[in-house]
Design a protein around this motif. Structure first.
Motif, PDB file in Angstrom:
ATOM      1  N   ALA A  24       0.831  -1.208   0.000  1.00 14.65           N
ATOM      2  CA  ALA A  24       0.000   0.000   0.000  1.00 14.65           C
ATOM      3  C   ALA A  24       0.867   1.260   0.000  1.00 14.65           C
ATOM      4  CB  ALA A  24      -0.921  -0.010   1.226  1.00 14.65           C
ATOM      5  N   GLN A  25       1.981   1.218   0.723  1.00 13.39           N
ATOM      6  CA  GLN A  25       2.869   2.374   0.748  1.00 13.39           C
ATOM      7  C   GLN A  25       3.474   2.628  -0.623  1.00 13.39           C
ATOM      8  OE1 GLN A  25       6.111   1.972   3.510  1.00 13.39           O
ATOM      9  NE2 GLN A  25       6.739   4.115   3.329  1.00 13.39           N
ATOM     10  N   ARG A  40       0.730   4.070  -2.938  1.00 12.48           N
ATOM     11  CA  ARG A  40       0.476   5.474  -2.664  1.00 12.48           C
ATOM     12  C   ARG A  40       1.605   6.345  -3.184  1.00 12.48           C
ATOM     13  NH1 ARG A  40      -3.762   7.576  -2.526  1.00 12.48           N
ATOM     14  NH2 ARG A  40      -4.565   6.153  -0.947  1.00 12.48           N
ATOM     15  N   TRP A  41       2.855   5.871  -3.081  1.00 12.17           N
ATOM     16  CA  TRP A  41       4.012   6.648  -3.540  1.00 12.17           C
ATOM     17  C   TRP A  41       3.978   6.857  -5.052  1.00 12.17           C
ATOM     18  CZ3 TRP A  41       8.034   4.826  -6.742  1.00 12.17           C
ATOM     19  CH2 TRP A  41       9.100   5.714  -6.907  1.00 12.17           C
ATOM     20  N   ALA A  55      -2.821   4.203  -6.008  1.00 15.95           N
ATOM     21  CA  ALA A  55      -3.812   3.853  -4.994  1.00 15.95           C
ATOM     22  C   ALA A  55      -4.992   4.819  -5.121  1.00 15.95           C
ATOM     23  CB  ALA A  55      -3.192   3.942  -3.597  1.00 15.95           C
ATOM     24  N   MET A 113      -8.077   7.309  -4.525  1.00 14.10           N
ATOM     25  CA  MET A 113      -8.420   8.242  -3.460  1.00 14.10           C
ATOM     26  C   MET A 113      -9.928   8.175  -3.219  1.00 14.10           C
ATOM     27  SD  MET A 113      -5.595   9.841  -2.603  1.00 14.10           S
ATOM     28  CE  MET A 113      -6.178  11.349  -1.835  1.00 14.10           C
ATOM     29  N   ASP A 152      -5.617   9.153  -8.140  1.00 13.27           N
ATOM     30  CA  ASP A 152      -4.693   9.958  -7.347  1.00 13.27           C
ATOM     31  C   ASP A 152      -3.806  10.748  -8.304  1.00 13.27           C
ATOM     32  OD1 ASP A 152      -3.013  11.088  -5.534  1.00 13.27           O
ATOM     33  OD2 ASP A 152      -2.194   9.210  -4.748  1.00 13.27           O
ATOM     34  N   GLY A 199       1.882  11.523  -6.524  1.00 15.30           N
ATOM     35  CA  GLY A 199       2.712  10.342  -6.701  1.00 15.30           C
ATOM     36  C   GLY A 199       3.755  10.513  -7.788  1.00 15.30           C
ATOM     37  N   ARG A 212      -3.380  -1.120  -9.939  1.00 15.63           N
ATOM     38  CA  ARG A 212      -2.940  -1.335  -8.561  1.00 15.63           C
ATOM     39  C   ARG A 212      -2.447  -2.767  -8.378  1.00 15.63           C
ATOM     40  NH1 ARG A 212      -3.943  -0.022  -3.106  1.00 15.63           N
ATOM     41  NH2 ARG A 212      -2.592  -1.441  -1.950  1.00 15.63           N
TER      42      ARG A 212
END
Length: 357
Positions: A251-252, A255-256, A260, A262, A279, A282, A327
Motif C-alpha cells: 500500500a505504501q 500510494r508513492w 492507490a 483516493m 490519485d 505520486g 494497482r
C-alpha cells in the motif's frame, strides 16, 4: 542540515530547545566535523533532516546515512510556510532552525535518497537513464525552436514543404534542399540555414539516443537487451524506485507511485467508502510505466483480461476496473523487486565457492 556548499547544523533537545548551531563545509573534513558534533550530544538522535537531499544535499545525506543515522528528506515548502507564518528572515540559521523543527515535528518524513546503502550498479544505471533524458530534452528543445522558425518562413517557402504539422518531415525536406531554388529575403536565408543545421542536429541526437549504451553491470537484466523499448521502461522503473525495501508495504508503494485510488465518498458513516477517484499525486514516471503495462496486458494477455472481466462482474465500472488492475500490477512489481533485491544481496553476501571441474 541544509544541502549547501556550507551546510548549517542545528541540534535540538527532546523538548525542542536549541542546543547549538554551527556551519561546516561540504567536504570530507567538514562532514567529519559535523559527525563528531552529532556524536558529542548527550541524548540519542532519532532522525536527521536534510533539505535538498536529491540535489546539493545528496552527499550530506549519503554520508550521514552511511554513519548509521536515520536521515529524512525535508521538503522546502513546509519550511518556507513556517518562515512565512512567523514572519522570519530568510537566512541560513533561520533555514537550519526551520528544517530541524520540521524534522522534529513530523516523524513520517520520507527517507532521504533512494538507496539505503551505496550501490554502484544503481548509480551506473541512473547515469545511463539521465544521459538519455538529457539527449531527449535537447532534441525536444531543438524541435520546438524549429517549429517557431518554420511558422515564420515566407509563404512561398512553406508551400514547397510537406503540408503537415509535424516538424521532422519539414526539416528533412529542407535538409534535402527543397527550398534552394526559391528567391527569399535575407532574413529567410538566415532562418533556412539555421533550420538545415537544426535538422542535422536532430538527426545526430536521434542516433546518439538510439545507440546502445554501455552495460552498467548486473543492474541491467540480460533478458531486456533485445527489447529496447522494454529496457527503457524497466530502466525508468528501477531508477525511480531505487531500494525497494524503503517501502514497508504494498500500500505504501502504491500510494508513492500514485496508483492507490483516493476515496471521494460520503454518507456511508463508518462503512467503507464506495466511490474513488484517480490519485493525481505520486511519482508520475512510475505511474506512467504501470499504465503502459496495464494497456499492453489488457490488449494481449488473457489473465489480465480475465481480471478486468471479474471486476466488471463485481459491478465495477470500466474505469474502476482499470484502476484496480493497475494497482494489482503495482503489487506484483514491488513483490518482484523485493524478491530480486533479497536474492541479489544474499548472493553478494554469500558468494558461491567455485569448484574444480
Amino acid at each position: 542540515m541544509r544541502g549547501l556548499p556550507g551546510p548549517l547544523h542545528e541540534r535540538y533537545s527532546t523538548r525542542g530547545g536549541r542546543c547549538a548551531i554551527e556551519s561546516f563545509p561540504t567536504s570530507p573534513d567538514g562532514l567529519a566535523d559535523a559527525l563528531a558534533l552529532l556524536d558529542s550530544v548527550e541524548f540519542a538522535i532519532g532522525r536527521v533532516g536534510v533539505e535538498g537531499s536529491a540535489g546539493l544535499g545528496r552527499h550530506v545525506a549519503a554520508f550521514l546515512a552511511a554513519a548509521g543515522f536515520d536521515v529524512r528528506a525535508v521538503p522546502a515548502k513546509p519550511t518556507a510556510e513556517r518562515r512565512r507564518r512567523r514572519r522570519r528572515h530568510k537566512t541560513d540559521p533561520e533555514d537550519a532552525e526551520a528544517i530541524a523543527r520540521e524534522t522534529l515535528a513530523d516523524p513520517d518524513l520520507p527517507a532521504a535518497g533512494k538507496q539505503r546503502r551505496p550501490d554502484p550498479d544503481w548509480d551506473a544505471l541512473a547515469a545511463v537513464r539521465n544521459r538519455r533524458k538529457r539527449l531527449i530534452n535537447q532534441r525536444l528543445r531543438l524541435r520546438n525552436e524549429a517549429e517557431a522558425v518554420l511558422v515564420s518562413l515566407a509563404l512561398t517557402v512553406r508551400a514547397v514543404l510537406p503540408q503537415t504539422s509535424r516538424v521532422r518531415p519539414r526539416l528533412r525536406a529542407l535538409e534535402r534542399a527543397a527550398a534552394s531554388s526559391i528567391q527569399v529575403a535575407a532574413a529567410d536565408r538566415v532562418n533556412l540555414a539555421w533550420l538545415v543545421e537544426a535538422a542535422g542536429d536532430v538527426t545526430r541526437l536521434d542516433a546518439r539516443e538510439g545507440t546502445r549504451q554501455e552495460d552498467p553491470g548486473p543492474a541491467r537484466p540480460a533478458r531486456l537487451h533485445a527489447h529496447r523499448r522494454v529496457w527503457h521502461r524497466a530502466m525508468d522503473l528501477l531508477v525511480e524506485v531505487g531500494d525497494p525495501t524503503r517501502f514497508a508495504t504494498e500500500a505504501q508503494f502504491a500510494r508513492w507511485c500514485g496508483v492507490a485510488p483516493m476515496a471521494v465518498s460520503s454518507g456511508e458513516g463508518d462503512q467503507a467508502p464506495t466511490h474513488h477517484r484517480l490519485d493525481l499525486a505520486g511519482n508520475r514516471q512510475v505511474s506512467s510505466t504501470l499504465h503502459v503495462m496495464h494497456v499492453t496486458q489488457v490488449r494481449s494477455y488473457p489473465p489480465a483480461r480475465d481480471y478486468i472481466a471479474s471486476k466488471r462482474a463485481g459491478h465495477k465500472t470500466k474505469r474502476e476496473a482499470r484502476r484496480a488492475h493497475t494497482r494489482h500490477l503495482a503489487n506484483i512489481v514491488i513483490r518482484r523487486m523485493w524478491a530480486d533485491h533479497a536474492q541479489r544481496f544474499e548472493t553478494a553476501a554469500n558468494p558461491a565457492t567455485p569448484t574444480a571441474a
